[in-house]
Design a protein around this motif. Structure first.
Motif, PDB file in Angstrom:
ATOM      1  N   TYR A  14      51.477  37.069  34.476  1.00 43.31           N
ATOM      2  CA  TYR A  14      50.198  37.042  35.182  1.00 43.31           C
ATOM      3  C   TYR A  14      50.357  37.663  36.563  1.00 43.31           C
ATOM      4  N   THR A  15      49.249  38.003  37.162  1.00 43.81           N
ATOM      5  CA  THR A  15      49.216  38.460  38.550  1.00 43.81           C
ATOM      6  C   THR A  15      48.127  37.688  39.278  1.00 43.81           C
ATOM      7  N   LEU A  16      48.354  37.457  40.549  1.00 48.99           N
ATOM      8  CA  LEU A  16      47.375  36.819  41.428  1.00 48.99           C
ATOM      9  C   LEU A  16      47.363  37.644  42.703  1.00 48.99           C
ATOM     10  N   ILE A  17      46.303  38.407  42.925  1.00 49.94           N
ATOM     11  CA  ILE A  17      46.311  39.368  44.027  1.00 49.94           C
ATOM     12  C   ILE A  17      45.090  39.203  44.927  1.00 49.94           C
ATOM     13  N   LEU A  18      45.276  39.593  46.171  1.00 49.65           N
ATOM     14  CA  LEU A  18      44.174  39.755  47.116  1.00 49.65           C
ATOM     15  C   LEU A  18      43.784  41.225  47.059  1.00 49.65           C
ATOM     16  N   PRO A  19      42.604  41.566  46.521  1.00 54.84           N
ATOM     17  CA  PRO A  19      42.270  42.980  46.266  1.00 54.84           C
ATOM     18  C   PRO A  19      42.357  43.844  47.519  1.00 54.84           C
ATOM     19  N   ASN A  20      42.970  44.998  47.344  1.00 52.36           N
ATOM     20  CA  ASN A  20      43.101  45.979  48.411  1.00 52.36           C
ATOM     21  C   ASN A  20      42.054  47.072  48.203  1.00 52.36           C
ATOM     22  N   SER A  21      41.136  47.208  49.147  1.00 56.03           N
ATOM     23  CA  SER A  21      40.066  48.204  49.033  1.00 56.03           C
ATOM     24  C   SER A  21      40.424  49.524  49.689  1.00 56.03           C
ATOM     25  N   GLY A  22      41.625  49.637  50.212  1.00 54.84           N
ATOM     26  CA  GLY A  22      41.981  50.827  50.978  1.00 54.84           C
ATOM     27  C   GLY A  22      42.623  51.931  50.174  1.00 54.84           C
ATOM     28  N   GLN A  46      37.541  41.693  50.971  1.00 51.52           N
ATOM     29  CA  GLN A  46      36.896  40.905  49.926  1.00 51.52           C
ATOM     30  C   GLN A  46      37.513  39.513  49.887  1.00 51.52           C
ATOM     31  N   PRO A  47      36.740  38.479  50.201  1.00 53.16           N
ATOM     32  CA  PRO A  47      37.278  37.115  50.211  1.00 53.16           C
ATOM     33  C   PRO A  47      37.401  36.561  48.786  1.00 53.16           C
ATOM     34  N   MET A  48      38.327  37.102  48.044  1.00 55.53           N
ATOM     35  CA  MET A  48      38.498  36.672  46.659  1.00 55.53           C
ATOM     36  C   MET A  48      39.938  36.882  46.237  1.00 55.53           C
ATOM     37  N   LEU A  49      40.299  36.239  45.143  1.00 45.71           N
ATOM     38  CA  LEU A  49      41.587  36.442  44.496  1.00 45.71           C
ATOM     39  C   LEU A  49      41.332  36.896  43.074  1.00 45.71           C
ATOM     40  N   ALA A  50      41.966  37.996  42.681  1.00 48.99           N
ATOM     41  CA  ALA A  50      41.816  38.530  41.328  1.00 48.99           C
ATOM     42  C   ALA A  50      43.012  38.091  40.495  1.00 48.99           C
ATOM     43  N   ILE A  51      42.716  37.603  39.291  1.00 47.33           N
ATOM     44  CA  ILE A  51      43.764  37.071  38.417  1.00 47.33           C
ATOM     45  C   ILE A  51      43.745  37.824  37.091  1.00 47.33           C
ATOM     46  N   GLU A  52      44.919  38.125  36.590  1.00 49.01           N
ATOM     47  CA  GLU A  52      45.062  38.628  35.232  1.00 49.01           C
ATOM     48  C   GLU A  52      46.221  37.896  34.567  1.00 49.01           C
ATOM     49  N   ALA A  53      45.985  37.387  33.367  1.00 52.26           N
ATOM     50  CA  ALA A  53      47.030  36.725  32.585  1.00 52.26           C
ATOM     51  C   ALA A  53      47.104  37.390  31.217  1.00 52.26           C
ATOM     52  N   VAL A  54      48.302  37.694  30.760  1.00 56.37           N
ATOM     53  CA  VAL A  54      48.484  38.321  29.448  1.00 56.37           C
ATOM     54  C   VAL A  54      49.397  37.458  28.602  1.00 56.37           C
ATOM     55  N   ASP A  55      49.104  37.423  27.301  1.00 60.50           N
ATOM     56  CA  ASP A  55      49.925  36.667  26.368  1.00 60.50           C
ATOM     57  C   ASP A  55      49.691  37.214  24.973  1.00 60.50           C
ATOM     58  N   LEU A  56      50.429  36.666  23.999  1.00 64.50           N
ATOM     59  CA  LEU A  56      50.384  37.186  22.642  1.00 64.50           C
ATOM     60  C   LEU A  56      49.182  36.677  21.854  1.00 64.50           C
ATOM     61  N   THR A  57      48.498  35.650  22.348  1.00 65.28           N
ATOM     62  CA  THR A  57      47.294  35.141  21.700  1.00 65.28           C
ATOM     63  C   THR A  57      46.199  35.002  22.747  1.00 65.28           C
ATOM     64  N   PRO A  58      44.929  35.138  22.345  1.00 57.94           N
ATOM     65  CA  PRO A  58      43.851  34.995  23.329  1.00 57.94           C
ATOM     66  C   PRO A  58      43.792  33.599  23.919  1.00 57.94           C
ATOM     67  N   GLU A  59      44.107  32.574  23.124  1.00 52.69           N
ATOM     68  CA  GLU A  59      44.074  31.205  23.627  1.00 52.69           C
ATOM     69  C   GLU A  59      45.113  30.993  24.724  1.00 52.69           C
ATOM     70  N   ALA A  60      46.318  31.536  24.517  1.00 49.46           N
ATOM     71  CA  ALA A  60      47.385  31.373  25.510  1.00 49.46           C
ATOM     72  C   ALA A  60      47.052  32.111  26.802  1.00 49.46           C
ATOM     73  N   ALA A  61      46.480  33.314  26.687  1.00 50.66           N
ATOM     74  CA  ALA A  61      46.109  34.080  27.888  1.00 50.66           C
ATOM     75  C   ALA A  61      45.025  33.356  28.675  1.00 50.66           C
ATOM     76  N   GLU A  62      44.000  32.849  27.993  1.00 50.43           N
ATOM     77  CA  GLU A  62      42.925  32.131  28.683  1.00 50.43           C
ATOM     78  C   GLU A  62      43.419  30.823  29.270  1.00 50.43           C
ATOM     79  N   ARG A  63      44.297  30.142  28.555  1.00 49.48           N
ATOM     80  CA  ARG A  63      44.831  28.871  29.056  1.00 49.48           C
ATOM     81  C   ARG A  63      45.634  29.095  30.345  1.00 49.48           C
ATOM     82  N   GLN A  64      46.420  30.163  30.378  1.00 45.86           N
ATOM     83  CA  GLN A  64      47.193  30.467  31.574  1.00 45.86           C
ATOM     84  C   GLN A  64      46.276  30.815  32.739  1.00 45.86           C
ATOM     85  N   LEU A  65      45.209  31.558  32.452  1.00 44.49           N
ATOM     86  CA  LEU A  65      44.267  31.949  33.504  1.00 44.49           C
ATOM     87  C   LEU A  65      43.554  30.733  34.089  1.00 44.49           C
TER      88      LEU A  65
END
Length: 234
Positions: free
Chosen positions: A102-110, A119-138
């Motif tokens: 997974y990644t947890l980043i503060l978006p860079n607009s530059g 941007q006052p936000m955190l962008a998250i991406e989680a990857v896994d071998l099943t959709p349930e596992a990816a969503e659960r991690q997120l």
């Protein structure tokens, strides 16, 4: 060697051909499903008390919220357990061929060569071998963001009505299959079938020549041994 000679070799060494066909078929069956990697993404926005998402162009409080979002990112417990470096990462985990993480980043607009965090936000991406596992991690990371947000403000004794909140509980989750598409899988199976057929033909011809040379060398030796044995018995 002519095509007729090749066909004759294949007919004579049919067991080589059969073995090649079986191995090729096993490879095609194993390759056909492709490799599925599921990506779950969401953005958690930080909000002033009693407000909606702020605009980066007309809200002078954006820098404060951005700084607070950066603090929360560093305070999330999961960020220290082997995630991709969110400060430097700018692409997709699927595109980087990561299958679990997974990644947890503060978006860079530059852009690539400059840094601008507005941007006052955190962008998250989680990857896994099943959709349930990816969503659960997120969802687990989003809960940790909410928890870290509350704990940081509790340490500063900020009153509840004046605390910054997040959209972690209501953020939309985008879930996509980042694996290869059907066209790519079809081309891969076709390429593997072609390679298997070529290797089967080559192995059959080489094997036929080797067996033929061995037989030519072995039969005279066996005949000579038989004559020696017969002579000894006399």
């Amino acid at each position: 060697m002519s095509a007729a000679d090749v066909l004759f070799c294949m007919a004579r060494r049919w067991y080589f051909v059969l073995a090649g066909i079986l191995l090729t078929w096993v490879g095609c069956v194993a390759t056909a499903p492709g490799q599925h990697v599921y990506s779950a993404r969401a953005s958690v926005v930080f909000l002033w008390p009693g407000s909606g998402p702020v605009s980066p162009t007309d809200d002078t409080a954006v820098p404060a919220l951005v700084n607070f979002a950066a603090m929360v990112r560093l305070a999330v417990p999961a960020i220290s357990s082997g995630s991709t470096d969110g400060g430097a990462f700018g692409g997709s985990l699927v595109g980087s061929e990561v299958r679990q993480g997974y990644t947890l980043i503060l978006p860079n607009s530059g852009g690539q060569w400059s840094q601008s965090y507005n941007q006052p936000m955190l962008a998250i991406e989680a990857v896994d071998l099943t959709p349930e596992a990816a969503e659960r991690q997120l969802t687990s990371i989003m809960r940790q963001i909410d928890q870290a947000t509350s704990e940081l403000q509790a340490r500063l004794n900020i009153p509840m009505p004046e605390r910054v909140t997040t959209t972690a509980g209501t953020a939309n989750i985008d879930l996509v299959d980042g694996g290869v598409n059907s066209g790519t899988r079809l081309r891969g199976v076709a390429a593997l079938a072609g390679l298997g057929s070529f290797l089967t033909i080559v192995a059959t011809v080489v094997g036929d020549h080797a067996l033929t040379r061995f037989r030519r060398a072995y039969i005279p030796v066996r005949a000579a041994v038989a004559r020696d044995v017969a002579g000894t018995m006399r």
